[in-house]
Design an enzyme around this catalytic site. Structure first.
Site, mmCIF file in Angstrom:
data_model
loop_
_atom_site.group_PDB
_atom_site.id
_atom_site.type_symbol
_atom_site.label_atom_id
_atom_site.label_comp_id
_atom_site.label_asym_id
_atom_site.label_seq_id
_atom_site.Cartn_x
_atom_site.Cartn_y
_atom_site.Cartn_z
ATOM 1 N N ALA A 292 0.850 -1.192 0.000
ATOM 2 C CA ALA A 292 0.000 0.000 0.000
ATOM 3 C C ALA A 292 0.884 1.240 0.000
ATOM 4 C CB ALA A 292 -0.912 0.013 1.222
ATOM 5 N N LYS B 191 4.369 4.335 5.599
ATOM 6 C CA LYS B 191 3.095 4.401 4.858
ATOM 7 C C LYS B 191 1.912 4.798 5.749
ATOM 8 C CE LYS B 191 5.150 2.653 1.174
ATOM 9 N NZ LYS B 191 4.834 1.376 0.608
ATOM 10 N N GLU C 112 -5.418 -5.060 -8.839
ATOM 11 C CA GLU C 112 -5.336 -5.283 -7.383
ATOM 12 C C GLU C 112 -6.723 -5.235 -6.757
ATOM 13 O OE1 GLU C 112 -0.829 -3.584 -6.515
ATOM 14 O OE2 GLU C 112 -2.498 -2.194 -6.454
#
Ligand code: 5RP
Length: 227
Positions: A86, A124, A106
């Protein structure tokens, strides 16, 4: 610990905890999932029967090089678990994906998966989506400047993704606009607005998709959100 080591640790942990013999496994895309694919290759070499569905040509090629059997999504009823990366994750497991350009496949693979395990390093993690990353939106080429205009009406600066001085083309032969918002305060509302724009194929918001998020932090500690 370097980012590369964190990616390896978290990707391998996902394989250790969620992948078993005789499973159908979805392979995400990106530099973190790279280590999961290598690890699954090791399991296959040791005799595990594991069948995979890939979310990109890049992941399919790597999997095949690692000796993993890769089949088309249409050949399986469902996927036991998908491991994917991600670009941003918030504390409610809402996610931005697609900086690697594979968001459409995805999302289709995630929807066919009983479990979606997201693997990231702590860089992230965000408190509000859109704070750091742009939101990638896959659009068809026809009339894409009109699609861009409609995207910008949602309050972002939309930039056509380029590679080697040409528009970047996805595995589905579409373009991507990277949409920079100051922040995405209501991602469900934004998604509903983006999805009705003619020319939009898919957006990079994955809101009710992850069943688990594994986050690797500095000391190699792994935090788990979800199941
Ligand atoms: C590709 C993706 C990737 O999962 C995302 O960009 C993360 O990649 P990386 O692990 O290389 O940071 O969404 O479309």
């Amino acid at each position: 610990m370097t980012d590369v080591n964190l990616k390896k640790i978290v990707a391998e942990k996902a394989v250790d905890d969620y992948v078993d013999r005789d499973m159908i496994v979805g392979l995400g895309t990106g530099s973190t999932v790279y280590y999961a694919i290598k690890k699954i290759g090791g399991l296959v070499a040791s005799g595990y029967r594991i069948t995979c569905v890939a979310t990109s040509v890049q992941s399919e090629e790597l999997a095949k090089k690692c000796g993993i059997a890769v089949v088309d999504l249409n050949e399986v009823d469902s996927i036991d678990v998908t491991i994917d990366g991600a670009d941003e994750v918030d504390n409610s497991m809402r996610i931005i994906k697609g900086l690697g350009g594979a968001l459409l496949r995805e999302k289709i693979v995630a929807a066919a998966s009983m479990k979606e395990v997201i693997v990231v390093d702590e860089s992230k993690r965000v408190s509000v989506l859109g704070a750091k990353s742009s939101l990638p939106v896959e659009v068809i080429k026809f009339g894409h400047l009109k699609t861009k205009y409609a995207l910008e009406l949602q309050g972002c600066k939309a930039t056509l993704r380029m590679r080697n001085e040409e528009p970047f083309k996805t595995d589905n032969d579409n373009y991507i606009y990277d949409c920079k918002f100051n922040s995405i305060d209501n991602p469900f509302f934004l998604e509903s607005r983006i999805d009705v724009i003619p020319g939009v194929v898919e957006n990079g918001l994955f809101l009710n998709t992850a069943t688990t998020v594994l986050i690797a932090s500095g000391a190699g500690k792994i935090e788990k959100l979800g199941e």
